[in-house]
Design a protein around this motif. Structure first.
Motif, PDB file in Angstrom:
ATOM      1  N   TYR A 146       0.866  -1.173   0.000  1.00  0.00           N
ATOM      2  CA  TYR A 146       0.000   0.000   0.000  1.00  0.00           C
ATOM      3  C   TYR A 146       0.904   1.224   0.000  1.00  0.00           C
ATOM      4  N   VAL A 147       0.557   2.200  -0.795  1.00  0.00           N
ATOM      5  CA  VAL A 147       1.293   3.461  -0.827  1.00  0.00           C
ATOM      6  C   VAL A 147       0.415   4.502  -0.137  1.00  0.00           C
ATOM      7  N   VAL A 148       0.901   5.010   0.996  1.00  0.00           N
ATOM      8  CA  VAL A 148       0.073   5.811   1.902  1.00  0.00           C
ATOM      9  C   VAL A 148       0.526   7.267   1.903  1.00  0.00           C
ATOM     10  N   ALA A 189      10.126   3.602   7.880  1.00  0.00           N
ATOM     11  CA  ALA A 189       9.883   3.586   6.444  1.00  0.00           C
ATOM     12  C   ALA A 189      10.121   4.972   5.853  1.00  0.00           C
ATOM     13  N   PRO A 190      10.681   5.050   4.657  1.00  0.00           N
ATOM     14  CA  PRO A 190      10.875   6.350   4.010  1.00  0.00           C
ATOM     15  C   PRO A 190       9.541   7.066   3.798  1.00  0.00           C
ATOM     16  N   LEU A 211       2.726  11.673   6.117  1.00  0.00           N
ATOM     17  CA  LEU A 211       3.048  10.480   5.333  1.00  0.00           C
ATOM     18  C   LEU A 211       3.054  10.843   3.855  1.00  0.00           C
ATOM     19  N   ASP A 212       4.202  10.641   3.205  1.00  0.00           N
ATOM     20  CA  ASP A 212       4.367  10.997   1.805  1.00  0.00           C
ATOM     21  C   ASP A 212       4.784   9.760   1.011  1.00  0.00           C
ATOM     22  N   ASP A 213       3.803   9.096   0.405  1.00  0.00           N
ATOM     23  CA  ASP A 213       4.034   7.881  -0.386  1.00  0.00           C
ATOM     24  C   ASP A 213       4.819   6.831   0.410  1.00  0.00           C
ATOM     25  N   VAL A 214       4.360   6.567   1.616  1.00  0.00           N
ATOM     26  CA  VAL A 214       4.978   5.549   2.462  1.00  0.00           C
ATOM     27  C   VAL A 214       4.513   4.167   1.996  1.00  0.00           C
ATOM     28  N   ARG A 215       5.453   3.290   1.745  1.00  0.00           N
ATOM     29  CA  ARG A 215       5.127   1.951   1.242  1.00  0.00           C
ATOM     30  C   ARG A 215       5.042   0.974   2.415  1.00  0.00           C
TER      31      ARG A 215
END
Length: 378
Positions: A146-148, A189-190, A211-215
């Motif tokens: 999931y990309v959050v 996580a990045p 949260l910026d495109d957290v995988r």
């Protein structure tokens, strides 16, 4: 509900008392209430001691009576509370134990019980506080992840956490209660930015989280996709129904200390004060009985507390505030000393009618789900 103690349970109490008497004197000094990195080390160190002594799983792996005995005895002895890892021990851990897969339980439960990993809570958002289902943090599926993207606020202990119990919206077109998913997010996580928020008491146990495109791996989803609201209700049931159990015992101890201080300072001659203390004593005694009922009910229904937790949370929040208001009156000018634990507890008590669902939300739950009253206008 049978509140009598068996011979085995009394033996557990005696062994616990003996262990506490030998262990507590050897603990290092407790860090300041505002030093959460230091508190993490202190609190998880205590959890590791409990684990190694065989008491690590008492918060969700023991019988209701055993758990209540544990909380009574540790509070009476002045032992540390769960502290920085309260989300892992009292919210996320029990939720995973109730709803997680075998692999998830194996991965996450023991590190919490050993004090190796700390969790934080990513539920509330700037525009979705009491109306939690209005959250807008988005998660789109890309293969096995999931990309959050989005933001959270009042993220408890984000600055010292390894994992976050995170609510995201996975179906923006579904009714708001049906498009939510519960994820376990690794805090390293990045794409995660944490900004601590300073409270009235000067501490920073809450934070904003961006949260910026957290995988996040799909395997970190607890429950099915879009079934997160139901899983969240399990989490909130633990938060409202059993997470405050130890604090009731602590408040009863504080009440006794306050009465002793009133006698020593000459305030005991005040009939109004004695009446207020007596009413609070009755209130906390009733809350302890309600706690026993809630914990027993949770055990009888598969480990998840019922809506009785809202009754408890509503009454406890206001009783705690009343207790520390009276403490301020009895202590007088000393209550303004920010370095004193009494002062910190009084300031933090102001949040209890908001945290874990506002008092207004609890009244709605009691009215609709216990009393059967019709829903009010939204």
């Amino acid at each position: 509900m049978d509140l009598t103690y068996t011979e085995e349970e009394e033996d557990f109490r005696a062994r616990l008392r003996e262990w506490l008497s030998g262990t507590l004197p050897a603990l290092p000094p407790k860090p300041a209430a505002t030093d959460w990195p230091g508190r993490r080390v202190y609190d998880t160190g205590w959890q590791r001691r409990l684990h190694d002594a065989g008491y690590g799983d008492v918060h969700w792996g023991a019988s209701p009576t055993t758990r209540l005995i544990f909380l009574e005895e540790t509070e009476k002895a002045g032992a540390p509370y769960v502290g920085a890892n309260f989300v892992g021990l009292l919210h996320a851990g029990p939720t995973i134990a109730a709803e997680g897969t075998d692999a998830q339980k194996e991965r996450w439960l023991q590190p919490v019980l050993r004090g190796d990993e700390v969790w934080c809570q990513g539920f509330s958002e700037p525009d979705a506080g009491s109306d939690l289902a209005a959250l807008r943090t988005r998660a789109r599926r890309e293969g096995d992840h999931y990309v959050v993207s989005g933001s959270k606020i009042w993220t408890s202990h984000a600055e010292v956490a390894d994992w976050c119990e995170l609510l995201v919206r996975t179906d923006p077109d579904a009714p708001k209660h049906r498009g939510i998913t519960w994820l376990a997010m690794p805090m390293d996580a990045p794409g995660i930015t944490v900004r601590p928020l300073r409270t009235l008491a000067g501490s920073t146990e809450f934070a904003e989280m961006f949260l910026d495109d957290v995988r996040i791996p799909v395997g970190n989803r607890v429950g099915e996709e879009n079934d997160g609201w139901r899983v969240t209700m399990v989490t909130l049931s633990f938060e409202r129904g059993t997470a405050f159990v130890g604090e009731v015992v602590a408040c009863r101890r504080v009440l006794g200390e306050l009465a002793a201080h009133a006698r020593k300072s000459g305030r005991w001659d005040d009939a109004v004060l004695r009446r207020e203390l007596a009413l609070l004593n009755a209130e906390f005694s009733a809350l302890w009985r309600l706690t026993q009922w809630n914990v027993s009910e949770a055990q009888a229904t598969g480990g998840v507390p019922g809506v009785g937790g809202s009754v408890f949370k509503l009454r406890y929040s206001h009783a705690r505030q009343k207790l520390f208001d009276i403490a301020a009156d009895v202590l007088g000018p000393a209550a303004l000393d920010a370095s004193q634990e009494w002062t910190f507890d009084r300031l933090s008590s102001l949040s209890y009618t908001i945290a874990a669902g506002t008092s207004q939300i609890q009244r709605n739950i009691v009215a609709e789900r216990i009393l059967g009253l019709p829903k009010g206008g939204r």
